[in-house]
Design a protein around this motif. Structure first.
Motif: not given
Lengths: 548, 361
Positions: A245-251, B112, B270-272
């Protein structure tokens, strides 16, 4: 890093010289392929090369599939002219950058968007026809070489840069976008896409994802897997999933990491979100000569041990410098046994500091000559020689074969010395260019395909280098992928239990084994037949399989 | 020498009873706990500890899973190297957490956003699958594309695929110099600055905003750190105090992470990084240049997951959740199917970490 780009091997290395052998293994059968333009085309059940393996235990046979319905369906899905079936149209797709291995596919599909990719995949899935995805076709391991009973799915028309976002430092691109085009589009924002494989002017981001491509700067900036945030994937059955995803971590499990480098065996990337990196302000390069390869190898380890992570750390041996210097005039010391290129990038202060420290280390390691680039032009000139190594091999020899093992850095000199012995054994010359900083080797074995037996000797030479890479604690492929080329060498590196897990992973994504069959992961049967009797943990591998 | 330990592990696995793999137990609070998990037997990895090999000039260390982070980091420090992903240690005295647990949890610390996640530093590992087979993937070199990247798949798999035996990690030299600056800023302008500076070639190694204060850590060559310090402004934080601050963030010991009420969950989103301030009705702590947001909330898991979904984020009920049946964001059906089949490939009898990641696997 555009303005101060370190071009590494660069554009001219690629595609491989057309002089490369035409005598690829698959070539002989091509003329027998009944390739035509009509819908009634049937696949003739020629003997499939045993390499075309899919299932864990046995090779899979795709012959005897009726294609007429598939073709009429594909014609409805694809725009006019986007399904190639005539032999002359298929020929450009017969190989990738590794031109020694060639096959003519049944057909080539050129979809224009994800919806068409999905429809093509569904049609092939229902017909049970293999699909080989292809980007720019610059790969060096035969990963995009067609399947004779399969379709080549070219992603070349999906070449739109969807968006570049300065603020979030991301780019969303379609798979056919060229690696360098991303950096060019990001340049106005002071950003670039860090992984820089030598073919970056031509290779596509989709191909980079498939191969987990590296480049000259990966010790500091990482591989594709470190720079891709999200991929949209069309699975073998036509389902679409988003990984990352565009977030760093995903589920959940890190399926993105698993997908990257899967060589087209798990799914087809249709959209890729990459991370963009701020361009360093400044770069400088040291050119250091050594009169002994062992000292040069030790210097590489010493630089790292001194707490320095250079932006690039390359090594060339004397045959390589002697091949490039006459026409590049990079200023290499051709009497040196080996040279090192050590690059630093960052702010001006940072670079000044790092260059001074690297220089001290190299002097301490007995460098016979050290030059620090005094201008951007000189820095580029230093790299020009390295960049010209592949074309230079093409100049001094009718053909060459590029290897890609990785070994621990402490074994660099051992490998060079071993290669010298192998040169004598096989009566062939080899020039060596190494991404020394991360132990990735590109020995270029020089041969002449027109001399009977030379190609075979070259392959045997290469196989020994790969085996040595594994024995030294390394790997058969650092960045070019296994593809078709190194499928046998996989039997050296992995035991049957690990291969079984690979086949389990494959089955989780592509239960029918339709995506790029016969590549990347050998069947157990193939490894047994290959007969290397891989020894793992003191036990002979594949004891359960009867040997011929 | 630990072949007996390995044999014991295998014996436990071959019993085909549900197993919960555990190192120091520092992350017992983390992950889902389905009702069935109480029936699981414990597989304790701590007997399998020690450094297998370490060559500083290769930037690689291979270590047994039961080795504590503390022991490993001490060894690395003697050669001025470290784990750049700063895995959290949790626990009261920080001494319990093991490297196996760190890899299985896949959690990364303050660096990170700038140097990468734990998974980015995993080069290879040896594991035992659900039928007791010892398998080796990846290796001890930086570049290796032979076979599927199983090593990275294991990072964050919460012990549901296999038992990690040894792991090879890329390590890095410790930065030559560090400085932390503090700037008094509201959340919105702090987020803007974090994103703006993230796009400039600055030696930023960590960021944190909480309570009207933006803290920025700079790491690198001394002249580069000094120049950046002048460019960014703010007040220089005293070195000891700064080190303590970043460690407290890394290890979840910052006062912000303490339980606020018996009904409130500590959420991690965890967000953009460019996501505007979240409307969460309370205070937030922001890390990773805006990409990681922490807050306490009594809102239901569904409400928080909906909020996360709306901004392209994933939410984890990180700690203190009254109900731990599913603490991670749900995913699309296609992805669930892949999880189930992968689980089957590694653990056909479904014995490892049942439900710790998702109820379905």
């Amino acid at each position: 890093m555009m303005s101060i780009q370190t071009p590494a091997e660069g554009a001219d290395t690629f595609p491989l010289p057309s002089r490369e052998s035409d005598r690829g293994r698959g070539g002989e059968n091509q003329t027998n392929s009944p390739v035509g333009a009509d819908d009634t085309l049937l696949c003739v059940t020629t003997d499939i090369d045993t390499a075309l393996a899919h299932s864990a235990e046995q090779d899979q046979n795709f012959a005897s599939i009726h294609h007429a319905t598939l073709f009429s369906r594909l014609k409805k899905i694809l725009p006019q002219g986007a399904l190639l079936q005539v032999k002359e149209d298929l020929a450009p797709y017969e190989c990738d950058g590794l031109s020694a291995y060639r096959r003519i596919p049944l057909a080539v599909a050129l979809p224009e968007d994800e919806a068409q990719v999905v429809a093509v995949m569904k049609a092939c899935y229902e017909a049970g026809v293999p699909v080989v995805a292809r980007g720019a076709g610059t790969g060096l391991s035969g990963g995009a070489m067609p399947h004779e009973q399969g379709l080549v799915l070219s992603l070349a028309k999906l070449k739109r840069i969807v968006r570049i976002d300065k603020y979030s430092r991301t780019a969303v691109v379609q798979p056919g976008v060229r690696n360098l085009a991303i950096s060019e589009a990001a340049a106005p924002f002071g950003l670039y896409y860090a992984p820089d494989p030598s073919s970056q002017i031509a290779c596509s981001i989709g191909g980079n994802v498939a191969e987990n491509s590296g480049g000259v700067h990966c010790l500091k900036y990482g591989l594709t897997v470190h720079n891709v945030l999200r991929v949209r994937v069309v699975l073998a059955d036509g389902d679409v999933v988003t990984l990352g995803s565009e977030a760093l971590d995903s589920a959940g499990l890190d399926l993105l990491a698993l997908f990257i480098g899967s060589e087209g065996l798990l799914g087809i990337a249709t959209e890729v979100t990459v991370k963009l990196t701020p361009k360093p302000q400044f770069a400088q390069c040291i050119l250091a000569s050594f009169d002994d390869v062992r000292r040069a190898g030790d210097a590489v380890a010493a630089v790292i041990a001194a707490g320095i992570i250079p932006a690039g750390l390359e090594m060339m041996d004397q045959p390589a410098t002697r091949a490039v210097e006459p026409f590049v005039k990079a200023g290499y010391d051709i009497n040196a046994a080996a040279i090192l290129l050590c690059e630093s990038d960052g702010t001006k202060e940072e670079v000044g500091d790092e260059i001074a420290r690297m220089k001290a280390v190299l002097e301490g390691c007995g460098a016979t000559e050290i030059r620090v680039s005094q201008s951007e032009a000189e820095r580029i000139l230093f790299w020009a020689g390295r960049k010209a190594a592949f074309p230079a091999a093409g100049r001094v020899s009718p053909d060459y074969y590029c290897m890609d093992g990785t070994i621990p850095k402490r074994r660099l000199a051992d490998m060079l010395i071993a290669i010298t012995e192998l040169e004598k054994k096989y009566g062939l010359r080899c020039m060596n260019v190494f991404h020394a900083g991360d132990g990735n080797l590109h020995p270029l074995i020089l041969y002449d395909a027109n001399v009977p037996g030379e190609l075979e000797r070259t392959e045997a030479f290469g196989a020994e280098i790969l085996k040595l890479s594994v024995d030294f604690g390394g790997t058969i492929t650092g960045e070019h992928g296994v593809g078709f080329e190194k499928i046998n060498a996989m039997c050296e590196q992995f035991a049957s239990d690990e291969l079984r897990i690979f086949h389990g992973i494959k089955a989780a994504w592509d239960a029918r084994g339709l995506l790029n069959p016969g590549k990347a992961v050998p069947s157990l049967h193939r490894c047994a037949e290959f007969g290397r009797m891989h020894v793992h943990g003191g036990q002979t591998a594949f004891p359960e399989i009867e040997r011929l | 020498m630990s072949s007996t330990t390995i044999d014991e592990f295998r014996q436990q696995i071959l019993q085909r009873q549900p197993l919960r793999i555990r190192g120091g137990g520092s992350k017992d609070f983390y992950g889902s706990v389905p009702s069935s998990m109480q029936e699981s037997n414990l597989l304790d990895t701590r007997m399998h500890s020690g450094i297998v090999s370490y060559d500083p000039s290769e930037l690689v260390v291979t270590v047994k899973a039961g080795t504590t982070l503390q022991a490993l980091e001490l060894v690395l420090a003697t050669r001025r190297q470290f784990l750049p992903f700063e895995p959290p240690r949790f626990g009261d005295d920080l001494s319990a957490a093991t490297i196996g647990g760190a890899v299985a949890a896949g959690l990364s610390g303050p660096r990170r956003a700038t140097v990468g996640a734990l998974r980015d530093f995993v080069l290879g590992l040896r594991l035992m699958d659900g039928v007791g087979r010892e398998l080796k993937f990846g290796g001890e070199v930086m570049k290796n594309v032979a076979g599927y990247d199983v090593s990275r798949l294991m990072a964050g798999s919460m012990g549901c695929l296999g038992l990690i035996l040894d792991v090879s990690l890329k390590v890095l030299p410790m930065p030559m110099h560090e400085a932390t600056i503090g700037l008094a800023l509201d959340q919105q302008p702090a987020l803007e600055l974090m994103n703006q500076w993230g796009g400039e070639p600055l030696p930023i190694s960590a960021t944190c905003w909480a309570d009207g204060l933006l803290m920025i850590r700079l790491s690198g060559a001394e002249p580069a750190v000094r120049t950046a310090q002048q460019r960014l402004g703010g007040d220089l934080v005293e070195a000891d105090q700064a080190a303590q601050f970043w460690a407290s963030l890394r290890d979840g010991q910052h006062a912000f992470f303490a339980q606020t009420s018996p009904h409130a969950t500590l959420w991690r989103l965890s967000v953009p990084s460019v996501t505007p301030p979240l409307e969460v009705g309370g205070s937030s702590l922001i890390e990773w240049g805006g990409a990681q947001r922490w807050f306490h909330s009594e809102a239901s898991a569904e409400e928080v997951q909906t909020l996360a979904h709306r901004c392209g984020a994933t939410a984890t009920a990180f700690r203190y959740a009254p109900d731990r049946t599913q603490v991670f964001s749900p995913f699309a059906p296609g992805v669930l199917k892949l999880h189930q089949s992968l689980k089957h490939a590694f653990d056909p009898h479904g014995i490892f970490g049942r439900g710790r990641l998702y109820p379905e696997i």
